[in-house]
Design an enzyme around this catalytic site. Structure first.
Site, PDB file in Angstrom:
ATOM      1  N   ASN A 156      46.495  59.344 144.359  1.00  0.00           N
ATOM      2  CA  ASN A 156      46.387  57.924 144.708  1.00  0.00           C
ATOM      3  C   ASN A 156      47.712  57.280 144.307  1.00  0.00           C
ATOM      4  OD1 ASN A 156      45.838  55.233 144.992  1.00  0.00           O
ATOM      5  ND2 ASN A 156      44.269  55.148 143.383  1.00  0.00           N
ATOM      6  N   LYS A 183      48.699  54.386 144.831  1.00  0.00           N
ATOM      7  CA  LYS A 183      48.563  52.947 144.542  1.00  0.00           C
ATOM      8  C   LYS A 183      49.674  52.175 145.256  1.00  0.00           C
ATOM      9  CE  LYS A 183      46.063  54.077 140.355  1.00  0.00           C
ATOM     10  NZ  LYS A 183      45.700  53.727 138.985  1.00  0.00           N
ATOM     11  N   HIS A 235      37.711  51.513 144.054  1.00  0.00           N
ATOM     12  CA  HIS A 235      38.563  51.778 142.888  1.00  0.00           C
ATOM     13  C   HIS A 235      38.427  50.609 141.908  1.00  0.00           C
ATOM     14  CE1 HIS A 235      42.017  52.524 140.356  1.00  0.00           C
ATOM     15  NE2 HIS A 235      42.019  53.756 140.815  1.00  0.00           N
ATOM     16  N   GLU A 266      40.508  49.056 140.288  1.00  0.00           N
ATOM     17  CA  GLU A 266      41.513  47.999 140.481  1.00  0.00           C
ATOM     18  C   GLU A 266      41.091  47.047 141.592  1.00  0.00           C
ATOM     19  OE1 GLU A 266      44.809  50.716 140.777  1.00  0.00           O
ATOM     20  OE2 GLU A 266      44.529  51.208 138.661  1.00  0.00           O
ATOM     21  N   GLU A 313      36.171  57.443 137.056  1.00  0.00           N
ATOM     22  CA  GLU A 313      37.418  57.000 136.441  1.00  0.00           C
ATOM     23  C   GLU A 313      37.104  55.936 135.392  1.00  0.00           C
ATOM     24  OE1 GLU A 313      40.961  57.743 139.340  1.00  0.00           O
ATOM     25  OE2 GLU A 313      40.172  55.733 139.657  1.00  0.00           O
ATOM     26  N   GLY A 337      45.966  54.943 133.627  1.00  0.00           N
ATOM     27  CA  GLY A 337      47.324  54.484 133.361  1.00  0.00           C
ATOM     28  C   GLY A 337      47.634  54.268 131.890  1.00  0.00           C
ATOM     29  N   SER A 353      44.571  59.275 133.672  1.00  0.00           N
ATOM     30  CA  SER A 353      45.596  59.963 132.874  1.00  0.00           C
ATOM     31  C   SER A 353      45.525  61.488 132.992  1.00  0.00           C
ATOM     32  CB  SER A 353      45.531  59.519 131.403  1.00  0.00           C
ATOM     33  OG  SER A 353      45.777  58.122 131.302  1.00  0.00           O
TER      34      SER A 353
HETATM   35  P1  13P Z   1      46.408  57.416 136.329  1.00  0.00           P
HETATM   36  O1  13P Z   1      46.398  58.873 136.694  1.00  0.00           O
HETATM   37  O2  13P Z   1      47.774  56.791 136.472  1.00  0.00           O
HETATM   38  O3  13P Z   1      45.763  57.167 135.006  1.00  0.00           O
HETATM   39  O4  13P Z   1      45.520  56.659 137.424  1.00  0.00           O
HETATM   40  C1  13P Z   1      44.228  57.127 137.698  1.00  0.00           C
HETATM   41  C2  13P Z   1      43.715  56.424 138.886  1.00  0.00           C
HETATM   42  O5  13P Z   1      43.392  55.246 138.844  1.00  0.00           O
HETATM   43  C3  13P Z   1      43.634  57.179 140.146  1.00  0.00           C
HETATM   44  O6  13P Z   1      42.894  56.496 141.098  1.00  0.00           O
END
Ligand code: 13P
Length: 251
Positions: A8, A10, A100, A102, A170, A176, A214
């Site tokens: 992803n 983003k 997601h 976010e 997640e 992150g 992560s």
């Molecule tokens: P990270 O791998 O940067 O922690 O992000 C995970 C994520 O949100 C994937 O959709």
């Protein structure tokens, strides 16, 4: 079951970096065909960079799927700024991520909206990656199963099957932050998710459940060894070809 190694990206990169990153990944997969025995590969770039990814994948005949990071909840019409599942399907996407954290957080998306989006994805014969996960304070209060159970209960449309649905667990506090959930946290939650799926789907045992938060090459082997972990949804590490491939090598 092969692991799904889903990147992803983003809201990162440019047309040029999307192209280079896809080329680097495609070359690395071609150089190590054994990776395909254990893994399926998926890249979800920003919408604007999908064409740069496709322009590498198709001519190289790379065994890599590409997909969207979101889609609209309805077919077409007056929805300024939105991209429909129909458009993503028309473009050649096989997967679309929905729900997601976010998007749940910054766009106030509810599980009911996520289910409507997933239903559009299913209507076009694509696979919905439905994301769930608790916040840090929810886990702190011991409510992680309630939160994830509610999300599973309301985010899956009636069209969901093992073929067209992937769940991505997640935990928000692991995204992150460099602070992955422990294998034990993941084992407990993925088993719980599998049980919740049994209430909703006939073929729940075959639904892929990804872990995200992560994931890096150095923790991937331990995460993939956990029961009911059928792949990873990778943010930061998917922006570096060597790290993305390093995670697949751990499978
Ligand atoms: P990270 O791998 O940067 O922690 O992000 C995970 C994520 O949100 C994937 O959709």
């Amino acid at each position: 079951m092969k692991k799904l190694i889903a990147g992803n990206w983003k809201m990162n990169g440019s047309v040029a970096t999307a192209q280079t990153l896809t080329e680097d990944i495609a070359r690395a997969v071609a150089a190590e065909p054994a990776l395909l025995e254990k893994n399926d590969f998926l890249i979800c770039p920003p919408f604007l960079h999908l064409s740069a990814v496709r322009a590498v994948v198709i001519p190289m005949k790379a065994p890599i799927d590409f997909g969207g990071q979101d889609c609209a909840h309805t077919e077409d019409g007056a929805y300024t700024g939105d991209i429909s599942a129909d458009m993503l399907h028309d473009f050649g996407c096989r997967y679309v991520i929905v729900g997601h954290s976010e998007r749940r957080q910054h766009h106030n998306e509810t599980s009911e909206l996520v289910a409507a989006k997933a239903s559009r994805i299913h209507a076009k014969g694509m696979i919905a990656i439905i994301c769930v996960g608790e916040k840090e304070n929810e886990r702190g209060a011991g409510h992680e199963k309630d939160v994830v159970g509610q999300q599973i209960g309301h985010s899956l449309p009636s069209s969901a099957t093992a073929e067209n649905t992937v769940i991505a667990y997640e935990p928000v506090w692991a995204i992150g932050t460099g602070k992955s959930a422990t294998p034990e946290d993941i084992r407990v939650m993925h088993r719980f998710i599998r049980e919740k799926l049994q209430e909703k789907l006939e073929d729940s045992g075959r639904v892929r459940i990804l872990y995200g938060g992560s994931v890096k090459p150095d923790n991937a082997a331990a995460l993939f060894a956990v029961e009911n972990v059928d792949g990873a949804l990778i943010g930061g590490a998917s922006l570096k070809a060597d790290q993305y491939i390093g995670i697949a090598q751990a499978a």
